[in-house]
Scaffold this active site. Structure first.
Site, PDB file in Angstrom:
ATOM      1  CB  CYS A  42      48.792  34.762  32.000  1.00  0.00           C
ATOM      2  SG  CYS A  42      48.392  33.113  32.627  1.00  0.00           S
ATOM      3  CB  CYS A  47      30.911  40.075  55.012  1.00  0.00           C
ATOM      4  SG  CYS A  47      30.601  38.774  56.242  1.00  0.00           S
ATOM      5  CB  CYS A  65      40.000  42.065  45.211  1.00  0.00           C
ATOM      6  SG  CYS A  65      38.315  41.865  45.813  1.00  0.00           S
TER       7      CYS A  65
END
Length: 208
Positions: free
Chosen positions: A193, A34, A206
């Site tokens: 899945c 970040c 993401c």
């Protein structure tokens, strides 16, 4: 040289009042994800093997995104292959994420071609065909969790009055439907899945 009573008093008092030391401020750290460079050390965590350090917020988001994508979380550092450990990341996990992580570890321990999920959509418990095949020569099996009866070869609910070959002949449309679904999934960017094998759309996180 003799000391006066005043000299003795001054020296005595000096031993009672030592020099005060200036309190040191804890050094701040930075997170390469970040780019925040004003983070307290206790708000950082490090990966066991590689010792790369990141802030807790980035760690939480990374772990959640990886688990939602059906993967076991690894180090956030670019190209680093170190795996994260549940015990090291307890402070970053909710109960739901911890259970999801444990399921991912179980899935990774079973080769892809040996994974079999309970056909009951409310269960979808993961089993190993190696374990299932060792218990009986029949194709009939029951889920370890919910007890649903199924065919280990067809991977569908038990077809008691049909052989596997007869069942497939009567359900040839299933293969065509699977091909159409996979084509649509590629077009829409859907994924299968890892637990229930159904096509899903990632709502957050993401995609690497």
């Amino acid at each position: 040289m003799s000391m006066t009573s005043l000299d003795v008093g001054i020296r005595t008092r000096s031993t009672w009042y030592p020099r005060r030391e200036t309190k040191k401020t804890a050094k701040k750290e930075s997170c390469v994800i970040c780019l925040d460079d004003d983070i307290d050390p206790h708000l950082m965590f490090s990966v066991d093997k590689c010792r790369h350090r990141f802030c807790l917020n980035c760690g939480k988001r990374h772990i959640k995104a990886k688990l939602l994508d059906g993967k076991v979380p690894d180090c956030l550092q670019h190209r680093c292959k170190s795996q994260l450990r549940i015990a090291r990341c307890v402070m970053l996990l909710t109960r739901k994420l911890r259970l999801m992580w444990e399921e991912r570890i179980t899935e990774d321990s079973i080769p892809l071609h040996k994974r079999l999920y309970c056909p009951n959509p409310r269960c979808s418990y993961l089993m190993s065909t190696t374990e299932l095949l060792s218990s009986s020569e029949s194709t009939y099996r029951r889920c370890f969790i919910c007890g649903t009866s199924f065919c280990i070869y067809c991977k569908v609910p038990w077809h008691s009055k049909l052989s596997c070959s007869d069942y497939k002949k009567l359900h040839t449309n299933l293969q065509d439907d699977d091909a159409k679904l996979k084509s649509l999934a590629n077009l829409k960017g859907w994924r299968q899945c890892g637990r229930c094998q159904h096509m899903v759309e990632l709502s957050s996180g993401c995609i690497p």
